[in-house]
Every structure is written in C-alpha cells, then in structure tokens.
Write an enzyme that holds these catalytic residues in place. Structure first.
Site, short mmCIF file in Angstrom:
data_model
loop_
_atom_site.label_atom_id
_atom_site.label_comp_id
_atom_site.label_asym_id
_atom_site.label_seq_id
_atom_site.Cartn_x
_atom_site.Cartn_y
_atom_site.Cartn_z
N GLU A 1 -13.71 -4.52 -5.49
CA GLU A 1 -14.94 -5.31 -5.44
C GLU A 1 -14.67 -6.73 -4.93
O GLU A 1 -15.48 -7.30 -4.19
CB GLU A 1 -15.59 -5.36 -6.83
N ARG B 1 -2.25 2.91 -7.06
CA ARG B 1 -3.45 2.11 -7.31
C ARG B 1 -3.21 1.03 -8.36
O ARG B 1 -3.70 -0.09 -8.23
CB ARG B 1 -4.59 3.04 -7.77
N MET C 1 1.19 -6.40 -4.46
CA MET C 1 -0.27 -6.45 -4.49
C MET C 1 -0.80 -7.22 -3.29
O MET C 1 -0.15 -8.12 -2.76
CB MET C 1 -0.74 -7.13 -5.78
N GLY C 2 -2.02 -6.83 -2.87
CA GLY C 2 -2.73 -7.57 -1.83
C GLY C 2 -2.29 -7.29 -0.41
O GLY C 2 -2.66 -8.02 0.50
N GLU C 3 -1.49 -6.23 -0.20
CA GLU C 3 -0.99 -5.95 1.15
C GLU C 3 -1.48 -4.63 1.72
O GLU C 3 -0.99 -4.19 2.76
CB GLU C 3 0.55 -5.96 1.14
N PRO D 1 -12.60 4.87 1.95
CA PRO D 1 -11.95 5.26 3.21
C PRO D 1 -12.26 4.32 4.36
O PRO D 1 -11.71 4.47 5.45
CB PRO D 1 -12.54 6.66 3.48
N LEU D 2 -13.15 3.33 4.13
CA LEU D 2 -13.48 2.39 5.20
C LEU D 2 -12.33 1.45 5.51
O LEU D 2 -12.26 0.90 6.62
CB LEU D 2 -14.71 1.57 4.81
N GLU D 3 -11.44 1.22 4.55
CA GLU D 3 -10.35 0.27 4.79
C GLU D 3 -9.46 0.72 5.94
O GLU D 3 -9.23 -0.04 6.88
CB GLU D 3 -9.57 0.03 3.50
#
Length: 422
Positions: free
Chosen positions: A62, A271, A311-313, A338-340
């Site tokens: 989010e 995740r 994280m964040g990569e 799946p849009l990423e």
C-alpha cells in the site's frame, strides 16, 4: 450500534493476546517490539502545528501504491503536512526509504475507541485517505464524530471478502455510511460495495493507481549492476513475494530447470523479512550453491540460488529478471500485485490463487502478458518455454507494458476526489 459495541467488547477481550502476539513476532522481527505504545494511541506529537493529510497504508504494498500520489501532492501543495500510518514495521521502513523526512510516520492504533480518539486528538488530521480496503468500525466512527472526511482510495473487494463483510450487514452498512467517498478500482469492486450498502452518490470508479507508478531511472541502473554481478548471459527467474511452502515448491523443480538451462539463476524474494533465515535454511538443504544479498558475497557461475533478503529492492530485482513469478498464488493467499513486473515489461507467471488481484490478473492474462499455472512443475515448464523462445518471452513482456499503459489515469481521477476533501 449493537454490532459495533459487541465488536469493541470482543476486541478489548482479545487485546492481551494481541499484545502477546506482537511481542512474540518481535522475536524474529525486533521492530514489532519498538514504538508499541503508538498501537494504543500513545502517539508522539507531530513536528508541525498545521493539520496534516493523514494517509493510512497498511504495509509495503500500500505504501508503494501511494508513492507517486504523495510525491505529486508534495509538488502541488508544498506546505501541506502529510502523516502516513502503517501497521507493519516493513511498511514503516518503506515510508522512510521513499520519503525520508518529507512526511511523518506513525503506527496506526488498534481499533479501540479510546486509542483512536487519543491518536486523532494528537494528530488532528484535516482529512484521511485510506489505501485499498481497510474498514474498521471505531476508526471510521471516531473520524465521523470529529468531522474528519475519509476517502477510501484504490478500493478493491474480492468476492471472498464481500462474503465476509456480508455476514455482518449492519456493521458493514454503518462503516460504509461513514465514508465521505469511495473510489473503487473497477466496476466489479464498485458493484460489490454497492451490494453491501454503499450509497452510489458517494461511489466512483477510478481504476487502480498501481497502473500509474512512475518508473524510476535508478531501477534500470541498479538492475544492470546486478546483471553484471550475476553474469550478463545467465537467464534469471525471479520469484517475488513468496510465502511458506512456495519456496520449497520452486526449489523442488529447480533441478529439472537446470537440466535444460544449466546457467539459470533463481532469485528468491520472500514476502516477510522475518522468514529470511528460514528460507535460507530451506535453500541450503538443496545442496545447490546459495548466496544471500545481505551478506554481500560475490556470486560465481556455480551460484544457483540468490536469496534477496533485503527490503525495498523488489522493483530492481524485477527489472533485472527475464521471467517473474508472483507469489502468494501457488498457495491460498490470494496472490500479490502482478502489475509490478508488468510495469517493467516482464512476462509474468502466477498460480491459481489470485483472488486479491482477480481483475488485473485476468486482464494481463487476456492481453497475453501472464500465464496461470496450477502446480510448480507447470510453472517450470512455462519458464522453460519462455527461456527457449526469446520472441515469445519478448512478446509477453511487450503485451504487459501495453496493458499497463492502456489503464493509466487513475491517479489523476483520485487526485480530483482528494481535492474536494482538501
């Protein structure tokens, strides 16, 4: 009214066990034990005296979804303070990574009347934007009582979730009546909200703001560095946002994939960070050379598994991959976004359990950008097909890019709704 009172009484009874669970999770992820007072509404004062826009984004997904919106708001309203709340430490870390000190972060309190009331007394937001579908009775009631307008943005509602809300019709109708506006991702979502009691005059379909994520130039730059590290000629399969048992399933078919593609590198991105050590242990049982990104070790041609335990990569790893599997879908978790990978023109594979992103999954599948499989062996078969046929893989990636581009514009529509609140 009775439903909300019963709900609140039950939540108070469960509070000790909720706090114990928070402490228990802190054994593997110490950040859960930090700032725990905020979860009871004991929120430190904000740095600004002006009333902020409050954005509630539960976790990493989010927060990532509203990144472009926040940056555009900062450009349009440089004097507008922004407060972002999350429920998870990973979400909190992502807020800091994306925005630094341009926004303030707090943990959102548990949905207890006194905790929410104390939080709102300190934060004094001028309006609240909730990302996706976080509906909490006392949260919304306290905002209503204090005349804080609430916009539910990028709202999605699966059939399964709709059935859950329908079991408590009175409570659900009351929550929906306290929203100033609901901006749904799609027509199907809007219809489900309407069936639960949402007034159509306060309901619109804006599309998903995840189609409007801005591609950052540094993703490609850092992805190129990764490919140099891994080996530029090696095919790379990325397994993104995986859950318990999915890693084991993928590792079980990896030897068969290596028979056909001997230099293949499997990049695993679990995740939840508290599972990093657990996943590393599972990888080590295979006997295949495994490296962890957090240990900054240099891969060799013999490296077969690369555990992305940072994280964040994720978008960098997506950019560096040839094929992307999106996790939470081989097991009954409902899948992840799946849009990423599609945004970056990558061909996508998902399992059958994608109810969290049903419409987007179906759209990408119809566009020829995504393939759904039932089992890990079927996943391995599809990966092999795409790795053997560059033209088919490239066509699927191009279809993904076209599909994302054709659905852009939700962010502008959401901004219009938000302007009416501000």
């Amino acid at each position: 009214m009775i439903s909300r009172i019963l709900y609140t009484c039950l939540l108070h009874l469960l509070l000790p066990s909720i706090l114990v669970r928070l402490w228990w999770r802190g054994r593997q992820a110490p950040a859960y034990r930090q700032r725990w007072q905020e979860r009871l509404g004991l929120t430190p004062a904000l740095q600004t005296s002006a009333a902020p826009l409050w954005i509630h984004a539960v976790s990493v997904g989010e927060v990532q979804a509203i990144a472009t919106l926040v940056k555009r708001l900062r450009q349009r309203f440089p004097d507008l303070p922004i407060l972002i709340t999350t429920m998870t430490p990973t979400g909190a870390d992502r807020v800091v990574q994306l925005f630094g000190n341009q926004v303030e972060h707090r943990y959102c309190p548990y949905d207890l009347p006194w905790a929410m009331r104390n939080f709102l007394k300190i934060a004094r937001p001028r309006a609240c934007l909730i990302v996706e579908t976080e509906l909490w009775p006392n949260f919304l009631r306290q905002c209503k009582q204090l005349k804080i307008p609430v916009l539910l943005a990028n709202a999605r509602l699966s059939e399964r979730s709709a059935r859950g809300y329908a079991r408590f019709p009175g409570l659900t109708r009351q929550m929906l009546s306290q929203l100033s506006h609901l901006a749904a991702q799609g027509e199907a979502d809007a219809q489900r909200f309407q069936a639960l009691g949402m007034d159509s005059s306060r309901l619109s379909v804006t599309g998903s703001i995840k189609f409007d994520v801005a591609i950052q130039p540094e993703w490609a730059t850092q992805a190129q560095q990764l490919r140099q590290l891994w080996g530029t000629e090696r095919p790379v399969l990325l397994a993104a946002s995986t859950h318990d048992d999915e890693e084991a399933q993928l590792l079980s078919v990896l030897p068969a994939l290596l028979e056909q593609h001997s230099s293949l590198l499997l990049v695993l991105v679990p995740r939840h960070p508290e599972r990093f050590d657990e996943v590393a242990a599972v990888c080590n049982t295979t006997g295949l050379e495994t490296l962890r990104r957090s240990q900054s070790e240099q891969p060799s041609p013999a490296t077969r598994i690369y555990l992305a335990d940072t994280m964040g990569e994720l978008m960098i790893f997506c950019s560096a991959a040839d094929v992307v599997f999106v996790g939470g879908s081989l097991i009954e978790r409902g899948g992840h976004n799946p849009l990423e990978p599609a945004l970056l023109g990558k061909p996508v594979i998902c399992g059958q359990h994608t109810f969290n992103f049903a419409a987007i999954t179906a759209g990408l599948k119809d566009a020829g950008a995504l393939v759904q499989v039932e089992t890990a062996p079927q996943l391995a078969e599809q990966v092999s097909l795409w790795l053997k046929a560059d033209s088919a893989r490239d066509a699927a990636g191009a279809a993904a890019s076209r599909y994302v581009a054709s659905h852009a514009g939700a962010l502008a529509r959401l901004e219009h709704q938000l302007d009416t609140l501000l």
